[in-house]
Motif scaffolding. Structure first.
Motif, short mmCIF file in Angstrom:
data_model
loop_
_atom_site.label_atom_id
_atom_site.label_comp_id
_atom_site.label_asym_id
_atom_site.label_seq_id
_atom_site.Cartn_x
_atom_site.Cartn_y
_atom_site.Cartn_z
N HIS A 5 0.82 -1.19 0.00
CA HIS A 5 0.00 0.00 0.00
C HIS A 5 0.87 1.26 0.00
CE1 HIS A 5 -3.50 2.42 1.95
NE2 HIS A 5 -3.21 2.81 0.73
N LYS A 7 1.56 5.19 0.14
CA LYS A 7 0.82 6.27 0.80
C LYS A 7 1.29 7.68 0.46
CE LYS A 7 0.24 3.10 4.48
NZ LYS A 7 1.49 2.49 4.00
N ASN A 277 -4.07 0.28 -4.61
CA ASN A 277 -3.28 1.51 -4.73
C ASN A 277 -3.93 2.58 -5.60
OD1 ASN A 277 -0.76 1.19 -3.13
ND2 ASN A 277 -0.84 -0.77 -4.22
N GLN A 280 -6.78 3.68 -3.55
CA GLN A 280 -6.48 3.92 -2.14
C GLN A 280 -7.62 3.37 -1.28
OE1 GLN A 280 -3.59 5.46 -0.52
NE2 GLN A 280 -2.87 4.62 -2.46
N ARG A 282 -9.72 1.59 1.44
CA ARG A 282 -9.59 1.27 2.87
C ARG A 282 -10.81 0.50 3.34
NH1 ARG A 282 -5.34 4.42 5.22
NH2 ARG A 282 -4.55 5.77 3.56
N ILE A 412 -1.43 7.79 -8.44
CA ILE A 412 -1.81 7.21 -7.15
C ILE A 412 -2.45 8.38 -6.41
CG2 ILE A 412 -0.98 6.17 -4.99
CD1 ILE A 412 -0.24 4.34 -7.23
N SER A 415 -1.06 11.00 -3.80
CA SER A 415 0.40 10.96 -3.90
C SER A 415 0.85 11.68 -5.16
CB SER A 415 0.89 9.50 -3.95
OG SER A 415 0.64 8.85 -2.74
#
Ligand code: WTA
Length: 636
Positions: A5, A7, A277, A280, A282, A412, A415
């Motif tokens: 993952h 970040k 990724n 993202q 969760r 990403i 990011s």
């Protein structure tokens, strides 16, 4: 520790560099730590882009449904796996938990097994966007059978061609489907297709619309009664990492559709990793991809990628315009969607409508917005960013293909800084290169060329079903030692990629790939037609629309052109499906040809796009005079 993952941007670069320095080690760590294998691999990767042969995790044994279902039962049994939102907003949404999905998949696997389906057998799935569609894919995978999903907007001819090409023995279908206000009798289409499919012994029919259908004795059976009678559990059939998981057809520039074959282990690892990724994702998020599971986007990012991560994946049966143009946003609000993934054509269509359709819904749950399928134009990008994301949700413009299995170039979110119309940077493990006309790699930044990939990634398609030579020829001969994508791209000053579009005869209409050859074949079937050429031209909602140039036989002359146009589009609808209908049809006396007799589509494309200032050198044509005639006629 693997870098499952990412970040932040520094981490991306660190992971990217590692993934390129040692791809085997990179993917091995991810595969080892995040998936369930019944036996580990003997070798991470062996490859040769000239044969071409690519194997990932050779010797490993697994079942992808144990990764997508069983292993979540310990921790997420009561979490929603699939959140089904029906066409009609008055019908209740279904929250199918991991436990329930597991049971439904096992029941269907038992039904399929009872009908003789086993490891390696091909099963055709022709279903609308209802939960049984996702269940069918997984039920096949549970048995090690190979699914071949055919988008339920394809015609009977397109369906039978695909059934026969990979020799399916069984078809899963439904009585009909709902699309907005319309009800479509899918079973009638299947009946017609099966007249040409002697190899199909069984069709299992899911009830959805309750419409009247004819059931052929001995062949057709209602799915529900079989499911009710089936055992609720079934052990997964253990397969090799390189055993095929599915076949999915995509259009080529010539010839019949290509049945791309994806295998199990690498596909699972790559789609799961990129899902995590690129979106993202969760644990508490609700993720929604609006694609149809009939396309690769639905396979990888509605079913396998999300479920391998234990995600909640929304499945929407309907269309963005029903009951009104606010439907997408109403669903986002209703289910508190965090990641929303759609196609530029949908964004452009919605941007044309009253902005109140967006503004009246609270979209504050959104965290990531994605697009896929074609280049997104700047205007649509800004509309999406400002009105849907409220400038708060990064947009990921994800470039990839049926052949690549998963997202290849994408920001990403949170990011990578984004720029409108740029897919930006490669995912870890992806090594893009730009090639020039002479086949040399173009080095450095601020350059433009043809996009190729120089190193294998785990989810690259392994072959074209039944035609390995065509696979080699299509993807590995243009730039020996590289996989050729068929797309053009530029790399800007900082190394960001922007995809500029197809460089072959594939035309993307509303995000659907269409090859010109099968459309021309359909047109040429008309008894009055002598010859035809199909090209794309810009369209403000569809991205591209189709323009057909048609020459008539003597018998066709003097016939009412409007009637002819209708008949030609009907033929296309029958042979391929309504998505391939021509927007414009120009009847003309001749088509521009090279001396070797090849139709010069480049010139026709320019005329159709009203871009005739620079037609290039036409003096070498066999019949340069027709060019002016065609231009004059197109203005008439
Ligand atoms: C195009 C869909 C620009 C491209 C996943 C590719 C894109 C073809 C993008 C594959 C994008 C897909 N920007 N073009 N973000 N995504 N394409 O097989 O031309 O249906 O080769 O796979 O769509 O379409 P396919």
């Amino acid at each position: 520790m693997s870098n499952y993952h990412i970040k932040h941007l520094e981490e991306y670069w660190q992971v990217y560099r590692k993934s390129v320095r040692n791809p085997e080690m990179f993917w091995e760590e991810i595969a080892e730590e995040h998936f369930l294998w019944r036996k580990k691999w003997d070798k991470v990767l062996s490859w040769d882009f000239s044969t071409p042969e690519i194997k990932w995790f050779e010797g490993a044994k697994l079942n992808i449904t144990e990764n997508c279902l069983d292993r979540h039962l310990a921790t997420r049994a009561d979490k929603t796996a699939i959140l089904f939102e029906p066409n009609d907003p008055g019908e209740a949404a279904q929250h199918i938990t991991y436990r329930q999905l597991h049971e439904r998949v096992c029941r269907m696997a038992n039904v399929l097994a009872d009908h003789g389906v086993g490891k390696g057998d091909r099963v055709c799935i022709y279903l609308p966007m209802i939960p049984e569609l996702a269940v069918s894919l997984l039920a096949c995978a549970r048995l090690g059978a190979v699914h071949s999903v055919v988008f339920a907007g394809f015609s009977a001819t397109a369906l039978s061609t695909r059934i026969n090409d990979c020799d399916c023995k069984l078809v899963i279908c439904s009585d009909g489907s709902y699309r907005g206000k319309k009800t479509i009798d899918l079973k009638t289409i299947v009946d017609e297709a099966l007249e040409d499919c002697p190899g199909v012994g069984t069709s299992l029919v899911v009830r959805r619309t309750g419409g009247k259908v004819s059931m052929q004795e001995g062949r057709d059976r209602w799915m529900q009664s079989l499911l009710d009678a089936a055992e609720p559990d079934r052990p997964a059939t253990i397969v090799d990492a390189e055993d095929p998981l599915f076949i999915l057809y995509t259009s080529g520039s010539t010839g019949k559709p290509k049945g791309m074959v994806h295998t199990t282990g690498g596909y699972m690892v790559y789609t799961a990793y990129t899902f995590k990724n690129a979106f993202q994702y969760r644990e508490e998020d609700v993720y929604w991809c609006t694609a149809d599971i009939g396309w690769i986007t639905g396979h990888s990012y509605i079913v396998y990628g999300p479920l391998a991560n234990g995600a909640t994946s929304v499945m929407f049966e309907g269309v963005p315009s029903y009951p009104d143009y606010g439907r997408f946003w109403e669903i986002v609000k209703k289910h508190q969607v965090s990641q929303f993934y759609t196609a530029p054509t949908a964004i452009r269509a919605l941007a044309k409508e009253n902005i109140d359709f967006v503004n009246k819904h609270d979209l504050s749950s959104l965290k990531v917005l994605g697009t896929v399928g074609e280049p997104i134009n700047e205007e649509a990008w800004h509309w999406y960013n400002e009105n849907v994301g409220k400038k708060n949700s990064p947009i990921i413009d994800t470039w990839w293909q049926t052949e690549t299995g998963g997202i290849m170039i994408s920001p990403i979110p949170y990011s990578t800084p984004t720029i409108p119309t740029f897919a930006t940077l490669p995912m870890p493990g992806i090594q893009p290169v730009l090639m020039d006309e002479s086949g040399q790699e173009i080095q450095g930044n601020s350059v433009e060329g043809r996009l190729a990939i120089k190193f294998p990634w785990p989810s690259i398609a392994r072959t074209i079903y039944g035609n390995h030579e065509r696979y080699r020829e299509t993807y590995f001969t243009a730039y020996p030692g590289n996989y050729f994508t068929g797309d053009g791209a530029l790399r800007d000053t900082v190394g960001y990629y922007r995809i500029t579009g197809r460089v072959d005869d594939v035309i993307i209409v509303s995000g659907h790939n269409l090859g010109t050859a099968p459309i021309e074949d359909a047109i040429n079937e008309h008894p009055a037609v002598a010859e035809s050429a199909v090209v794309g031209f810009p369209h403000d909602i569809k991205g591209n629309a189709l323009y057909g140039y048609v020459t008539l036989k003597e018998t066709g002359e003097g016939r009412d052109p409007e009637n002819l146009r209708r008949e030609i589009n009907q033929l296309i609808t029958d042979r391929i499906g309504p998505i391939a209908k021509l927007q414009k049809i120009q009847f003309t006396g001749g088509l521009p040809k090279t001396r070797s007799g090849k139709i010069m589509r480049r010139i026709l494309r320019k005329i159709a796009s009203k871009d005739t200032a620079n037609l290039g050198d036409i003096s070498t044509l066999l019949n340069p005079e027709v060019v002016q005639t065609i231009m004059d006629e197109s203005l008439a």
